[in-house]
Write an enzyme that holds these catalytic residues in place. Structure first.
Site, PDB file in Angstrom:
ATOM      1  N   HIS A   1      -6.205 -16.474  10.717  1.00 33.48           N
ATOM      2  CA  HIS A   1      -5.485 -17.062  12.123  1.00 33.48           C
ATOM      3  C   HIS A   1      -6.387 -16.093  13.016  1.00 33.48           C
ATOM      4  CE1 HIS A   1      -3.433 -19.169  14.971  1.00 33.48           C
ATOM      5  NE2 HIS A   1      -1.623 -19.089  15.008  1.00 33.48           N
TER       6      HIS A   1
ATOM      7  N   ASP B   1      -7.390 -21.553  14.865  1.00 34.79           N
ATOM      8  CA  ASP B   1      -6.571 -21.219  15.997  1.00 34.79           C
ATOM      9  C   ASP B   1      -5.547 -22.912  15.139  1.00 34.79           C
ATOM     10  OD1 ASP B   1      -6.351 -19.071  17.414  1.00 34.79           O
ATOM     11  OD2 ASP B   1      -7.708 -21.099  18.482  1.00 34.79           O
TER      12      ASP B   1
END
Length: 499
Positions: free
Chosen positions: A470, A474
């Protein structure tokens, strides 16, 4: 005959190096290609092998000296006339008995371990001292970080000495054992079963750090215990110190909680086995991935009806034409390659404060083996046809199960596919293979009721899981990636149309 040992080519734009460590001293016997010394440049370390067998004569460049390309490092007395190396220690009572008259002592050496692999651990001896062995019979098994290597007997005879005991770490040029061969081998006296501690290679670092590394650590006030060495036997090199200086100070790790006491009646029914090098490496890398990356997993499901129908329609003709079976992995590989073009951050990695976008796909395909999980890499999978992908996966999978993959074949991957479905897994969250930023988990194809055009019908469904970093990917990119894979598999004609 005197042979000169000179500095090898150090690489483009590199003109000098520092002599870090000499592994041999004048008078020592050396075998061809045995490592004599290690040189250190600003970026890499270079091992200098012996150009011929013989005895090391004069060392011209001592440890700590800076030398240029092609500079003279030492001289070597080669050929049959070379003087024998002086004995390093007095013979002990545990020394092996000489071969009987008519027999010859044959050394059992570490076989080729593969590119970039410099050491291994002796995991199992299949033969004991005093036992008869046939040529090519398996004597022992070695373990490296990724593969297992079986060591066959180079000749028939009697195993008279085991030099490297189980659990000891050996380098790529080490001697493992001695066989007494010849007509009288069967009467050779058995030697002591266990080698003396003096002959067993040390498992830990037992050599000094590189002089330039020691100097830099002293200047910067760094405790050598806090620097992870990358040289032979864990030797700290200058580059390791530079890397340690660039890293932020880490908080001391909390000590592992002690194991709770086990009742005596349970303890006698337990079995303790030392963790293999492969399993230890897997454990360390997976924990490093959790500690470093911000791992998150997103899920979707795919209707495999169209892909299964296409495979069923063409699998026989495909196998006749290409000589390899048509499986599902080529469909998934193709679908992932197409999705990676749409969402390039899933095919990227973080390097310091930069993101490195890969303009190619080196696809890692996780494979379970009796020794543990390995991930062979299919290079430039985005340029391959279905047949080329299937052939590559079949060949790598067989070599993985046989323990014959080299380190080079398991490095450089940009994305990984893991198929837990072959073991019956219905849903899982795969863990990243660092430094990659994404891994796709495939699962079991299972008939489930689905609503299609207002009607409930049975469809072959598979859950897909994408674990991603992450920090770089995204949620939108992760979901988009899975949707692209889903669309390609539910309508495989899209792969042909590059859609």
């Amino acid at each position: 005959m005197t042979i000169e040992v000179r500095v090898p080519t150090l690489g483009e734009s590199v003109t000098e190096a520092t002599v870090a460590t000499w592994f041999k001293k004048p008078g020592d016997a050396v075998a061809v290609d045995e490592m004599l010394c290690e040189l250190e440049t600003d970026k890499v370390t270079v091992e200098v092998p012996a150009p011929a067998a013989g005895v090391l004569g004069e060392i011209v460049a001592e440890e700590g000296e800076t030398v240029g390309v092609d500079a003279l490092l030492a001289t070597l007395q080669a050929g049959e006339g070379a003087a024998p190396a002086p004995a390093k220690e007095a013979p002990s009572e545990a020394a092996p008995a000489p071969a009987a008259s008519g027999g010859a002592a044959v050394d059992v050496m570490v076989p080729t371990l593969g590119e970039s692999v410099t050491e291994a651990t002796v995991s199992t001896w299949f033969k004991a001292v005093g036992e008869a062995v046939a040529q090519d019979e398996m004597l022992c098994e070695l373990e490296t970080d990724k593969v297992s290597v079986e060591v066959p007997a180079p000749a028939s005879g009697v195993l008279t000495e085991i030099v490297a005991a189980e659990g000891s770490t050996v380098d790529a040029t080490a001697k493992l054992a001695v066989i007494s061969s010849g007509d009288a081998a069967a009467t050779a006296a058995p030697a002591a079963a266990a080698p003396t501690p003096a002959t067993a290679p040390a498992a830990g670092k037992d050599v000094a750090d590189a002089p330039s590394a020691r100097k830099l650590m002293a200047e910067k006030g760094i405790d050598p215990a806090n620097v992870q060495g990358s040289g032979r036997d864990g030797r700290v090199m200058k580059g390791d110190v530079i890397n340690a200086l660039a890293q932020p100070a880490a908080k001391p790790a909390a000590p592992a909680a002690p194991r709770a006491p086990v009742p005596a009646e349970d303890a006698v029914r337990e079995e303790r086995i030392k963790m293999t090098r492969l399993r230890s490496t897997i454990a360390r890398r997976l924990k490093d991935a959790q500690n470093t990356a911000a791992i998150l997993t997103t899920y979707n499901e795919v209707d495999m009806t169209e892909t299964m129908a296409l495979r069923s329609q063409y699998k026989e003709e495909f196998e006749k034409r290409h000589g390899v079976r048509l499986g599902f992995m080529s469909f998934f590989t193709k679908a992932c390659c197409a999705a990676l073009k749409e969402v390039p951050e899933v095919n990227a990695e973080i390097d310091g404060d930069e993101i490195v976008y890969k303009k190619f796909v080196h696809m890692g395909v996780a494979a379970g083996t009796p020794q543990g999980l390995v991930v062979p890499v299919i290079r430039d999978a985005d340029r391959m046809s279905f047949a080329e992908i299937e052939a590559a996966i079949a060949e790598k999978g067989k070599r993985a199960r046989d323990g014959k993959l080299s380190m080079a074949e398991m490095q450089g991957g940009t994305f990984t596919i893991s198929n837990g479905g072959v073991y019956g897994s219905l849903m899982s969250s795969p863990i990243l293979n660092p430094p990659q930023s994404g891994i796709l988990g495939m699962h079991k194809i299972q008939q489930r009721p689905m609503v299609i055009n207002g009607e409930i019908v049975a469809r072959p469904m598979m859950y897909l899981a994408l674990s991603y970093d992450h920090r770089i990917v995204d949620g939108k990119g992760a979901v988009t990636f899975l949707v692209k894979v889903k669309e390609a598999l539910e309508d495989p004609r899209r792969l042909l149309m590059d859609l």
